[in-house]
Write a protein that holds these residues in place. Structure first.
Motif, PDB file in Angstrom:
ATOM      1  N   LEU A 170      21.736  30.014  87.050  1.00 49.74           N
ATOM      2  CA  LEU A 170      22.749  29.061  87.488  1.00 49.74           C
ATOM      3  C   LEU A 170      24.074  29.770  87.741  1.00 49.74           C
ATOM      4  N   ALA A 171      24.500  30.593  86.782  1.00 46.77           N
ATOM      5  CA  ALA A 171      25.783  31.289  86.921  1.00 46.77           C
ATOM      6  C   ALA A 171      25.773  32.221  88.134  1.00 46.77           C
ATOM      7  N   ALA A 172      24.661  32.952  88.324  1.00 47.98           N
ATOM      8  CA  ALA A 172      24.572  33.875  89.449  1.00 47.98           C
ATOM      9  C   ALA A 172      24.582  33.129  90.777  1.00 47.98           C
ATOM     10  N   GLY A 173      23.824  31.999  90.848  1.00 49.06           N
ATOM     11  CA  GLY A 173      23.759  31.242  92.092  1.00 49.06           C
ATOM     12  C   GLY A 173      25.088  30.637  92.480  1.00 49.06           C
ATOM     13  N   LEU A 174      25.820  30.106  91.500  1.00 45.77           N
ATOM     14  CA  LEU A 174      27.101  29.475  91.784  1.00 45.77           C
ATOM     15  C   LEU A 174      28.154  30.488  92.234  1.00 45.77           C
ATOM     16  N   CYS A 175      28.040  31.705  91.747  1.00 44.02           N
ATOM     17  CA  CYS A 175      29.062  32.714  92.060  1.00 44.02           C
ATOM     18  C   CYS A 175      28.633  33.667  93.175  1.00 44.02           C
ATOM     19  N   ALA A 227      26.324  28.185  79.902  1.00 49.24           N
ATOM     20  CA  ALA A 227      26.309  28.378  81.353  1.00 49.24           C
ATOM     21  C   ALA A 227      27.731  28.382  81.906  1.00 49.24           C
ATOM     22  N   TRP A 228      28.582  27.496  81.392  1.00 45.07           N
ATOM     23  CA  TRP A 228      29.965  27.437  81.855  1.00 45.07           C
ATOM     24  C   TRP A 228      30.713  28.730  81.543  1.00 45.07           C
ATOM     25  N   LEU A 252      29.404  31.734  81.154  1.00 46.24           N
ATOM     26  CA  LEU A 252      28.893  32.776  82.041  1.00 46.24           C
ATOM     27  C   LEU A 252      29.484  32.639  83.439  1.00 46.24           C
ATOM     28  N   LEU A 253      29.605  31.391  83.895  1.00 42.16           N
ATOM     29  CA  LEU A 253      30.194  31.134  85.207  1.00 42.16           C
ATOM     30  C   LEU A 253      31.637  31.617  85.252  1.00 42.16           C
ATOM     31  N   GLN A 254      32.416  31.258  84.224  1.00 47.44           N
ATOM     32  CA  GLN A 254      33.807  31.697  84.146  1.00 47.44           C
ATOM     33  C   GLN A 254      33.909  33.222  84.083  1.00 47.44           C
ATOM     34  N   LEU A 255      32.982  33.818  83.342  1.00 46.46           N
ATOM     35  CA  LEU A 255      32.999  35.268  83.174  1.00 46.46           C
ATOM     36  C   LEU A 255      32.784  35.979  84.506  1.00 46.46           C
ATOM     37  N   THR A 256      31.803  35.525  85.270  1.00 44.46           N
ATOM     38  CA  THR A 256      31.531  36.169  86.552  1.00 44.46           C
ATOM     39  C   THR A 256      32.710  36.041  87.503  1.00 44.46           C
ATOM     40  N   ARG A 257      33.410  34.913  87.420  1.00 44.94           N
ATOM     41  CA  ARG A 257      34.570  34.712  88.296  1.00 44.94           C
ATOM     42  C   ARG A 257      35.771  35.529  87.842  1.00 44.94           C
ATOM     43  N   CYS A 258      36.067  35.467  86.540  1.00 44.30           N
ATOM     44  CA  CYS A 258      37.278  36.131  86.034  1.00 44.30           C
ATOM     45  C   CYS A 258      37.196  37.649  86.128  1.00 44.30           C
ATOM     46  N   PRO A 275      12.894  40.397  83.142  1.00 43.69           N
ATOM     47  CA  PRO A 275      11.960  39.983  84.195  1.00 43.69           C
ATOM     48  C   PRO A 275      11.978  38.479  84.445  1.00 43.69           C
ATOM     49  N   ALA A 276      12.218  37.696  83.398  1.00 41.91           N
ATOM     50  CA  ALA A 276      12.298  36.239  83.548  1.00 41.91           C
ATOM     51  C   ALA A 276      13.700  35.805  83.144  1.00 41.91           C
ATOM     52  N   ALA A 277      14.586  35.688  84.114  1.00 40.39           N
ATOM     53  CA  ALA A 277      15.973  35.309  83.826  1.00 40.39           C
ATOM     54  C   ALA A 277      16.034  33.875  83.328  1.00 40.39           C
ATOM     55  N   SER A 278      16.927  33.630  82.376  1.00 40.90           N
ATOM     56  CA  SER A 278      17.080  32.279  81.850  1.00 40.90           C
ATOM     57  C   SER A 278      17.711  31.380  82.904  1.00 40.90           C
ATOM     58  N   PRO A 279      17.472  30.064  82.807  1.00 45.63           N
ATOM     59  CA  PRO A 279      18.096  29.134  83.753  1.00 45.63           C
ATOM     60  C   PRO A 279      19.622  29.235  83.763  1.00 45.63           C
ATOM     61  N   LEU A 280      20.221  29.517  82.583  1.00 47.32           N
ATOM     62  CA  LEU A 280      21.685  29.633  82.513  1.00 47.32           C
ATOM     63  C   LEU A 280      22.168  30.797  83.373  1.00 47.32           C
ATOM     64  N   VAL A 281      21.466  31.935  83.253  1.00 50.78           N
ATOM     65  CA  VAL A 281      21.869  33.113  84.012  1.00 50.78           C
ATOM     66  C   VAL A 281      21.673  32.861  85.507  1.00 50.78           C
TER      67      VAL A 281
END
Length: 511
Positions: A155-160, A128-129, A131-137, A147-153
């Protein structure tokens, strides 16, 4: 400054330079105005040219397969394109593809490309971390997920604050005609993928539309395709190449999240029933396949060519592939995501000396190459041979215009052939020997599954996985490298390997 050594090969001549000097580095020329192209246009044209032809054969977990014609894939691409357009994705936007390896992933990737946007593939096993860094960088604008996004995905989308787009699980009635791939500057990224992280954290690799087209042309020149060819690709870049070349891709039934869990019996069954003609894979993949074939040999007369790469390829493995696929030409393919291929060698009865390192064949025509000098090899097979880090540049190399790509691999060219002797982060010479030379020798010893020689200040510490007795390892090294300091030999149940190829040793994690 004059080069210390000038080497010639079938490619553009290379050179050895003193470290840190930048000797013979050409000044960067002013960047020309890039023409506008789109790599996806090659694939779309091929799909539209042969709409009824199968292009993808995808295995399911239950043992069945789904066959996709060119028209089927075009419909899926058009569906995702329509969805992305509605979400406001435009040329230059980055879109994270958080989809499992599937036909949907391929369709989503091509839809993003066709819009002139930038598809981003996450690192293997990303947390998750990460993915979060990736979306930001990378400035991700949207995430295309199942259709059913994983909790990690999620989380990363919501935070960014990025859009989370659930991919439609079946093609809609989107028009497959009447639109084209959006032209963009040739140097705009066409795909962002990630390295294996064998020498540190996985790094983002940006291949432009121009580079993808050049890599496609280079692979096509090295391995000319033919009408109706049925290929069995393990590497994503080969799949994209196949779609542009009109080659049918039959995907191996492997657990893409963890290749170590593959069932080789299922792979062999596919090779037979699907009448596979060509296949590529990495060392871990072929090691598992060969172990099965040695226990349950079968005839595979349709296979005419085998390519193995992704990490150093031990010669015994390459020779075993020749025996298992008796009608096939076996090739060792050396390259990287940034430069594929760099060198290709057909495996024959002429077996190179393992003490010389890994022989990967002549450097491909059209590549400029040089070595940044590290030192001089003094082993029995390489006395007085200058060795350095290989740098390459050319049309199919993902590097800024005019700049060299530092491969991180150490070696030399002799008699027109490239030999690899070490890897960045573990490259230290001891009595003129690098770690690949020791390791490649050990792979010729019965009972060695994996071998690693970690270079420390005083010498090498050798780690072996397999049934071989440490005493046998010590004896062989003493016989062939009598001057090389071996600080110890450690037997291990497993050795740390990369998450992508499951073949590259993670030297920094050896304990």
């Amino acid at each position: 400054m004059q080069p210390l050594t000038q080497i010639s090969a079938s490619a553009v001549p290379g050179l050895i330079a003193r470290p840190g000097t930048g000797a013979h580095r050409r000044p960067a020329a002013p960047a020309p105005v890039s023409p506008e192209i789109n790599y996806a246009s090659l694939i779309l044209a091929q799909l539209r040219r042969h709409p009824a032809q199968p292009c993808l054969v995808w295995p399911a977990a239950d043992g069945s397969t789904s066959q996709h014609t060119s028209h089927d894939l075009l419909q899926r691409i058009a569906t995702h394109r329509q969805q992305l357009l509605a979400a406001g994705v435009r040329p230059g936007h980055s879109v994270l593809l958080a989809l499992p390896v599937s036909a949907e992933l391929i369709a989503g990737l091509l839809a993003v490309q066709a819009l002139g946007a930038v598809p981003v593939l996450p690192p293997a096993g990303a947390s998750a971390w990460q993915l979060l860094q990736l979306t930001r960088c990378l400035g991700i604008r949207a995430v295309l997920t199942g259709p059913a996004a994983s909790p990690l995905v999620r989380l990363a989308a919501g935070l960014c604050g990025v859009q989370l787009l659930a991919a439609v699980d079946r093609p809609l009635a989107a028009a497959v005609e009447g639109w084209e791939a959006w032209p963009v500057p040739a140097q705009q990224p066409a795909l962002v993928s990630h390295s294996s992280g064998s020498t540190g954290q996985p790094k983002a690799i940006r291949r432009s539309h121009a580079v993808l087209q050049a890599q496609h042309a280079a692979i096509k020149a090295a391995f000319p395709p033919w009408q109706g060819q049925r290929d069995f690709p393990l590497f994503p870049n080969v799949l994209l190449h196949n779609l542009a070349a009109g080659v049918v891709s039959v995907l191996p039934a492997v657990p893409w999240h963890n290749l170590r869990q593959l069932n080789p019996a299922r792979i062999v069954e596919q090779l037979q029933t699907e009448q596979i003609q060509t296949l590529t894979g990495n060392v871990a993949y072929f090691t598992a396949l060969l172990a099965h074939l040695q226990q349950q040999p079968v005839a595979l007369p349709h296979v005419v060519a085998v390519g193995v790469g992704g990490s150093p390829v031990p010669e015994p493995l390459a020779q075993q592939l020749r025996q298992a696929f008796g009608q096939a030409a076996v090739h060792i393919i050396y390259g990287s995501s940034e430069a594929e291929p760099i060198a290709v060698r057909q495996v024959t009865d002429d077996v190179p000396d393992p003490l010389a390192g890994y022989c990967v064949g002549p450097i491909q025509a059209g590549l400029e190459w040089r070595f940044e000098l590290l030192g001089v090899l003094q082993g029995r097979a390489t006395p007085g041979q200058p060795v350095g880090e290989l740098w390459v540049r050319g049309a199919h190399v993902a590097a800024p215009s005019g700049e060299w790509l530092r491969t991180g691999d150490y070696g030399y060219v002799a008699d027109g052939l490239l030999y690899l002797t070490g890897r960045q982060g573990n490259e230290q010479l001891h009595h003129g020997v690098q770690h690949y030379q020791l390791e490649h020798l050990l792979y010729h010893l019965p009972g060695v599954e994996r071998a690693a020689a970690r270079a420390d200040a005083a010498g090498f510490t050798v780690f072996v996985q397999g049934t071989v007795p440490p005493a046998s390892v010590a004896q062989l090294l003493a016989e062939q490298f009598p001057q090389v300091p071996v600080l110890g030999i450690q037997a291990r149940a497993t050795l740390p390997i990369d998450a992508r190829h499951h073949s590259k040793i993670l030297y920094s994690q050896l304990r």
